[in-house]
Design an enzyme around this catalytic site. Structure first.
Site, PDB file in Angstrom:
ATOM      1  N   GLY A  48       0.862  -1.198   0.000  1.00 52.34           N
ATOM      2  CA  GLY A  48       0.000   0.000   0.000  1.00 52.34           C
ATOM      3  C   GLY A  48       0.886   1.232   0.000  1.00 52.34           C
ATOM      4  N   GLY A  52      -1.019   8.355   0.773  1.00 46.36           N
ATOM      5  CA  GLY A  52      -1.320   8.463   2.199  1.00 46.36           C
ATOM      6  C   GLY A  52      -0.178   8.034   3.116  1.00 46.36           C
ATOM      7  N   PHE A  53      -0.524   7.220   4.115  1.00 50.79           N
ATOM      8  CA  PHE A  53       0.475   6.797   5.105  1.00 50.79           C
ATOM      9  C   PHE A  53       1.518   5.863   4.487  1.00 50.79           C
ATOM     10  CE2 PHE A  53      -2.939   7.978   8.136  1.00 50.79           C
ATOM     11  CZ  PHE A  53      -2.194   8.847   8.924  1.00 50.79           C
ATOM     12  N   GLU A  75      -2.354   0.753  -8.851  1.00 45.86           N
ATOM     13  CA  GLU A  75      -2.583   2.064  -9.456  1.00 45.86           C
ATOM     14  C   GLU A  75      -2.696   1.951 -10.970  1.00 45.86           C
ATOM     15  OE1 GLU A  75      -3.183   4.601  -7.668  1.00 45.86           O
ATOM     16  OE2 GLU A  75      -2.410   4.013  -5.692  1.00 45.86           O
ATOM     17  N   ALA A 112      -2.464  -6.672  -4.193  1.00 43.66           N
ATOM     18  CA  ALA A 112      -1.695  -7.194  -3.052  1.00 43.66           C
ATOM     19  C   ALA A 112      -2.422  -8.319  -2.323  1.00 43.66           C
ATOM     20  CB  ALA A 112      -1.403  -6.063  -2.065  1.00 43.66           C
ATOM     21  N   TYR A 236     -17.443   5.024  12.700  1.00 48.46           N
ATOM     22  CA  TYR A 236     -16.091   4.491  12.563  1.00 48.46           C
ATOM     23  C   TYR A 236     -15.811   3.353  13.550  1.00 48.46           C
ATOM     24  CZ  TYR A 236     -11.453   3.980  10.843  1.00 48.46           C
ATOM     25  OH  TYR A 236     -10.342   3.413  10.268  1.00 48.46           O
TER      26      TYR A 236
HETATM   27  P1  NAI Z   1      -4.802   5.505   0.906  1.00 49.38           P
HETATM   28  O1  NAI Z   1      -6.060   5.305   0.185  1.00 49.38           O
HETATM   29  O2  NAI Z   1      -4.101   6.802   0.760  1.00 49.38           O
HETATM   30  O3  NAI Z   1      -3.737   4.348   0.501  1.00 49.38           O
HETATM   31  C1  NAI Z   1      -4.108   3.035   0.227  1.00 49.38           C
HETATM   32  C2  NAI Z   1      -2.964   2.284  -0.439  1.00 49.38           C
HETATM   33  O4  NAI Z   1      -3.394   0.939  -0.644  1.00 49.38           O
HETATM   34  C3  NAI Z   1      -2.561   2.815  -1.819  1.00 49.38           C
HETATM   35  O5  NAI Z   1      -1.152   2.699  -1.957  1.00 49.38           O
HETATM   36  C4  NAI Z   1      -3.247   1.843  -2.795  1.00 49.38           C
HETATM   37  O6  NAI Z   1      -2.593   1.709  -4.050  1.00 49.38           O
HETATM   38  C5  NAI Z   1      -3.120   0.579  -1.983  1.00 49.38           C
HETATM   39  N1  NAI Z   1      -4.084  -0.458  -2.394  1.00 49.38           N
HETATM   40  C6  NAI Z   1      -5.432  -0.465  -2.301  1.00 49.38           C
HETATM   41  N2  NAI Z   1      -5.935  -1.637  -2.747  1.00 49.38           N
HETATM   42  C7  NAI Z   1      -4.869  -2.391  -3.125  1.00 49.38           C
HETATM   43  C8  NAI Z   1      -4.724  -3.697  -3.651  1.00 49.38           C
HETATM   44  N3  NAI Z   1      -5.776  -4.494  -3.881  1.00 49.38           N
HETATM   45  N4  NAI Z   1      -3.463  -4.121  -3.932  1.00 49.38           N
HETATM   46  C9  NAI Z   1      -2.378  -3.351  -3.718  1.00 49.38           C
HETATM   47  N5  NAI Z   1      -2.475  -2.122  -3.199  1.00 49.38           N
HETATM   48  C10 NAI Z   1      -3.690  -1.649  -2.910  1.00 49.38           C
HETATM   49  O7  NAI Z   1      -5.116   5.181   2.433  1.00 49.38           O
HETATM   50  P2  NAI Z   1      -4.554   5.691   3.844  1.00 49.38           P
HETATM   51  O8  NAI Z   1      -5.523   6.643   4.411  1.00 49.38           O
HETATM   52  O9  NAI Z   1      -3.115   6.029   3.765  1.00 49.38           O
HETATM   53  O10 NAI Z   1      -4.718   4.342   4.697  1.00 49.38           O
HETATM   54  C11 NAI Z   1      -3.674   3.431   4.965  1.00 49.38           C
HETATM   55  C12 NAI Z   1      -3.959   2.769   6.310  1.00 49.38           C
HETATM   56  O11 NAI Z   1      -3.944   3.771   7.331  1.00 49.38           O
HETATM   57  C13 NAI Z   1      -5.348   2.102   6.386  1.00 49.38           C
HETATM   58  O12 NAI Z   1      -5.254   0.944   7.162  1.00 49.38           O
HETATM   59  C14 NAI Z   1      -6.182   3.147   7.124  1.00 49.38           C
HETATM   60  O13 NAI Z   1      -7.286   2.602   7.785  1.00 49.38           O
HETATM   61  C15 NAI Z   1      -5.141   3.678   8.106  1.00 49.38           C
HETATM   62  N6  NAI Z   1      -5.442   4.966   8.727  1.00 49.38           N
HETATM   63  C16 NAI Z   1      -5.875   6.050   7.996  1.00 49.38           C
HETATM   64  C17 NAI Z   1      -6.196   7.249   8.618  1.00 49.38           C
HETATM   65  C18 NAI Z   1      -6.654   8.439   7.841  1.00 49.38           C
HETATM   66  O14 NAI Z   1      -7.171   9.380   8.465  1.00 49.38           O
HETATM   67  N7  NAI Z   1      -6.474   8.495   6.551  1.00 49.38           N
HETATM   68  C19 NAI Z   1      -6.068   7.400  10.081  1.00 49.38           C
HETATM   69  C20 NAI Z   1      -5.513   6.236  10.753  1.00 49.38           C
HETATM   70  C21 NAI Z   1      -5.248   5.061  10.087  1.00 49.38           C
END
Ligand code: NAI
Length: 398
Positions: A48, A52-53, A75, A112, A236
């Protein structure tokens, strides 16, 4: 082509390659400004890794600790006249900057959740790195095809038990309105959401990596979770997504057993609420974030993804000191968000928030700016009226 933002609800359909490069460069500069992380990771897999993170974790490992990184993501590459997704351009920018700094960086674009992508990743680790010492699990997805059964699961964002009514905002227009979200009416939706966003896939990854012998002695792995304030609990933490996060957090125990003979360890880090492609899809949350930003910026304690990840690596995972955990064994880098004074002020603003006073009492402007930044827009360094080459490749993906 000339690329301007084109939005549909909480989705932006276009991304700007030069703007995303700027976004990545800003994050790299931040990590460099904090100095090197002592005893940081050296060979890192980020699942991932493109937005984001995840991309922030990859940047922190590479530029804060000179780590070789392999990134896995899902992507869309650019095509003639059609920009790629933001995560595609982010990864292209990241690899370009990493390679220019002499750092190993390769990426795998695919699902993934599948066995095939896990195998490809393992083969790449074997060929190029031998073993890895950190696995970051940062997937966020609305669906998953189970690799063993072929069943397709779709996650839902719903309360459990009773309907939830609260305020929400359309962050484009600034209109604050009441929204009622009906609860799930069957256990299946809860189970499906757990299947997508729970811990099973993280466990599968760690099992496969271990079996292939590509995990180094003392390996660490971390996945990300969220808790947030009581006002978002129904949608949530006590909702369907919260059940998935409970499952993810419980997976730590299973993975710790798996890694025991390698002296390895797994963690869940509870991160701060931030604008990402995933969080903008959750009702109610954008209004909370815009009020939270206002309060945290006023207090001088606001952080974005990169500040959060740099702090996680430097002050927790690789601080060299005993890692501080909460009563449920989680790392809490949401500590500043959850501070009592912050939450009290956000709750008071929440009561007052209307369409009329939103611009004044919230940081909806900061929310919007962060949203457009995700897709490479709103950077003053970029001239968006100029032609740009949309056909940008990720170096390692041919
Ligand atoms: P994001 O949407 O920015 O990133 C998601 C990533 O997952 C991307 O790199 C995308 O390409 C990848 N991805 C999605 N489906 C995929 C697949 N089938 N195969 C390969 N890659 C795939 O999300 P974000 O917000 O960075 O979330 C990451 C983690 O952080 C999650 O577990 C989320 O719950 C957690 N989190 C997010 C918060 C927020 O406020 N955004 C707060 C606290 C935790």
């Amino acid at each position: 082509m000339i690329i301007k933002p084109r939005t549909r609800g909480f989705i932006c359909l276009t991304s700007h390659p030069e703007g995303t490069l700027q976004n990545i460069k800003n994050q790299i500069d931040y990590v460099k400004s904090k100095g090197k992380i002592k005893n940081g990771p050296k060979k890192v897999l980020v699942i991932g890794a493109s937005t984001g993170f995840g991309i922030a974790s990859r940047i922190t490992a590479a530029f804060g600790s000179d780590a070789a990184t392999i990134g896995v993501f899902f992507e869309k590459p650019a095509a003639e006249g059609k920009p790629g997704t933001a995560g595609w351009y982010n990864s292209a920018a990241f690899e370009k900057e990493a390679h220019a700094s002499g750092l190993y960086a390769k990426s795998i674009n695919g699902d993934a959740f599948s066995d095939e992508i896990k195998k490809q990743t393992i083969d790449l680790i074997k060929k190029d790195l031998g073993q890895i010492d950190l696995v970051v699990y940062s997937l966020a997805s609305p669906r998953r095809t189970h690799p063993k059964t072929g069943v397709n699961y779709a996650s839902v964002l719903k309360p459990i038990g009773q309907p939830f009514t609260n305020k929400t905002v359309d962050f484009h227009t600034g209109v604050v309105s009441d929204i009622t979200i009906n609860p799930v009416d069957n256990d299946e939706d809860i189970q499906n959401t757990i299947a997508v966003m729970g811990g099973e896939d993280w466990k599968f990854w760690m099992e496969d990596l271990k079996e292939a012998g590509v995990l180094a002695e003392g390996v660490k792995t971390v996945a990300y979770s969220y808790i947030g304030p009581e006002l978002t609990y129904p949608i949530y933490r006590n909702g369907t997504i919260g059940k998935a996060k409970d499952d993810l957090e419980a997976t730590v125990t299973t993975i710790n057993k798996l890694l025991k003979d390698l002296n390895g360890i797994s963690y869940v880090s509870v991160n701060k609420a931030l604008v990402t492609q995933s969080s903008s899809a959750i009702p109610v949350v954008p209004l909370y974030i815009s009020l939270l930003y206002k309060v945290m910026k006023q207090k001088g304690i606001h952080e974005g993804c990169i500040e959060q990840m740099q702090r996680l690596f430097a002050e927790s995972l690789y601080s060299g000191e005993k890692i501080s955990l909460d009563e449920k064994g989680r790392i809490r880098i949401d500590d500043l968000e959850m501070r009592e004074d912050v939450q009290k002020e956000v709750a008071a603003l929440w009561e007052q928030a209307t369409t009329e006073n939103l611009e004044a009492i919230s940081d909806i402007e900061g929310y919007r700016n962060d949203f457009f930044n995700l897709f490479g827009f709103n950077f003053e360094e970029i001239d968006y009226d100029k032609d740009t080459n949309e056909l940008v490749n990720v170096d390692s993906i041919q």
